[in-house]
Design a protein around this motif. Structure first.
Motif, mmCIF file in Angstrom:
data_model
loop_
_atom_site.group_PDB
_atom_site.id
_atom_site.type_symbol
_atom_site.label_atom_id
_atom_site.label_comp_id
_atom_site.label_asym_id
_atom_site.label_seq_id
_atom_site.Cartn_x
_atom_site.Cartn_y
_atom_site.Cartn_z
ATOM 1 N N UNK A 319 1.045 -1.424 0.033
ATOM 2 C CA UNK A 319 0.003 0.419 0.041
ATOM 3 C C UNK A 319 0.954 1.262 0.005
ATOM 4 N N UNK A 320 1.766 1.151 -0.094
ATOM 5 C CA UNK A 320 2.489 2.114 0.565
ATOM 6 C C UNK A 320 3.692 2.466 -0.981
ATOM 7 N N UNK A 321 4.246 1.047 -1.506
ATOM 8 C CA UNK A 321 5.146 1.790 -3.401
ATOM 9 C C UNK A 321 4.072 1.647 -3.434
ATOM 10 N N UNK A 322 4.263 2.273 -5.291
ATOM 11 C CA UNK A 322 3.058 2.765 -5.989
ATOM 12 C C UNK A 322 3.395 1.638 -7.175
ATOM 13 N N UNK A 323 4.772 0.763 -7.570
ATOM 14 C CA UNK A 323 4.491 -0.139 -8.005
ATOM 15 C C UNK A 323 4.760 -1.773 -7.386
ATOM 16 N N UNK A 324 3.769 -1.729 -6.851
ATOM 17 C CA UNK A 324 3.208 -3.157 -6.073
ATOM 18 C C UNK A 324 2.184 -3.687 -7.068
ATOM 19 N N UNK A 325 1.333 -3.523 -7.322
ATOM 20 C CA UNK A 325 0.088 -4.071 -7.790
ATOM 21 C C UNK A 325 -0.698 -4.185 -6.664
ATOM 22 N N UNK A 326 -0.807 -2.988 -5.202
ATOM 23 C CA UNK A 326 -1.764 -3.272 -4.669
ATOM 24 C C UNK A 326 -2.097 -2.123 -3.755
ATOM 25 N N UNK A 327 -1.149 -0.558 -5.276
ATOM 26 C CA UNK A 327 -0.880 0.265 -3.734
ATOM 27 C C UNK A 327 -2.401 0.945 -3.854
ATOM 28 N N UNK A 328 -3.175 0.794 -5.604
ATOM 29 C CA UNK A 328 -4.478 1.621 -5.250
ATOM 30 C C UNK A 328 -5.378 0.299 -5.033
ATOM 31 N N UNK A 329 -6.096 0.383 -3.580
ATOM 32 C CA UNK A 329 -7.409 -0.502 -3.437
ATOM 33 C C UNK A 329 -9.293 -0.657 -4.640
#
Length: 329
Positions: A319-329
């Motif tokens: 939820x912190x790293x923009x490129x995690x794939x889960x950044x935006x719920x």
């Protein structure tokens, strides 16, 4: 540790040499050897035996001289090793003193960061992170904006979709929006003017609502900023004056660490800084690094910035790293 091993090996070697020397001498002076010499040749054989004995004594004297030289060398080596370790300890102490001074200044910069109607210190960085994330969310969720982004533009140079969204969102986060200006630092080939106008106007409407909000009034607010609704905060006004001095000072600390300690010690030195920072600060730093490296921000090259951001709590990193794939719920 090396000095202790060297001394231990030397003592063992000297012990073996002394024992062999003693056996060597005793063998040369053996009574049985003299007793078995024929009577007619006793004088000649005895002289030979004395010469042999003297030669062996000379050998032992030479061994003793070598032992003395070796012990002298060990004494000088131990002193040399001690002086080197003392020098290293002094250099380490100086490094740590300078690092802690830099960290004190960092704390001052961080604690003095103020956003009107938000707060001061760490809370300001908490708000900044979620304002950046709110912009990212608006760009991604608003189809009128998102559909116009050209992720395959030549200027994007094959960068990932997340990297492009981060670059656009962080540009607006750092520069802010104004009524009479359209963002020009982003290539129109990637983000056309028509999309820039829609995004600008969307952010300005939210900004105006926030500034006009009264207690008990506007409760909606943009996603990720609802905790800050009804405070009359001027959303999306830009954070260059706050964030740039902060990030430049972080860069100064990293350059100091890189230039004064070897690779093995950098990680522990880096933790002195990362443990001072919240996950939201590290999230902003991570986004800023992606913004600076765009479009070549898919590099696997290890550096201190990446190592610093590795200290983000693993449980909330998506939820912190923009490129995690889960950044935006």
């Amino acid at each position: 540790m090396k000095a202790k091993k060297l001394i231990f090996i030397s003592v063992i070697g000297l012990t073996v040499v002394v024992l062999v020397g003693i056996l060597f001498i005793n063998d040369g002076l053996g009574y049985d050897y003299i007793h078995e010499v024929p009577n007619g040749d006793i004088e000649k054989r005895y002289d030979t035996l004395l010469n042999l004995y003297q030669a062996r004594v000379n050998v032992v004297n030479w061994i003793i001289a070598c032992i003395g030289g070796l012990l002298t060398f060990l004494a000088f080596y131990v002193q040399f090793d001690y002086n080197n370790r003392q020098k290293e300890d002094i250099e380490q102490e100086r490094f740590e003193n300078k690092l802690f001074h830099l960290l004190d200044v960092y704390r001052t910069i961080c604690n003095d960061t103020l956003i009107e109607n938000v707060g001061k210190g760490k809370v300001a960085y908490h708000y900044m992170f979620y304002e950046y994330k709110a912009i990212y969310n608006i760009i991604k969720k608003n189809q009128a904006i998102y559909s116009q982004i050209n992720f395959n533009a030549e200027e994007a140079n094959g960068a990932s979709e997340d990297s492009t969204l981060n670059y656009i969102a962080f540009t607006y986060f750092i520069n802010g929006v104004t009524v009479d200006k359209i963002e020009s630092s982003i290539s129109d080939a990637i983000f056309p003017v028509s999309a820039k106008v829609i995004l600008r106007d969307t952010l300005l409407r939210l900004q105006d609502k926030s500034e006009r909000a009264q207690v008990g009034g506007w409760h909606e607010g943009p996603s990720y900023l609802k905790d800050y609704s009804n405070r009359r905060i001027k959303y999306f006004d830009g954070h260059r004056l706050r964030f740039v001095p902060y990030i430049k000072y972080i860069s100064l600390i990293l350059e100091f660490i890189e230039g004064n300690v070897d690779v093995e010690k950098r990680k522990s030195a880096l933790q002195f800084l990362s443990k001072e920072q919240t996950d939201h600060e590290l999230g902003l730093i991570y986004a800023h690094e992606g913004y600076l490296r765009y479009p070549q921000n898919n590099s696997n090259e290890e550096d201190l910035w990446q190592s610093l951001c590795e200290d983000i709590d693993k449980s909330i990193a998506p939820r912190i790293k923009y490129d995690s794939g889960e950044f935006i719920s």
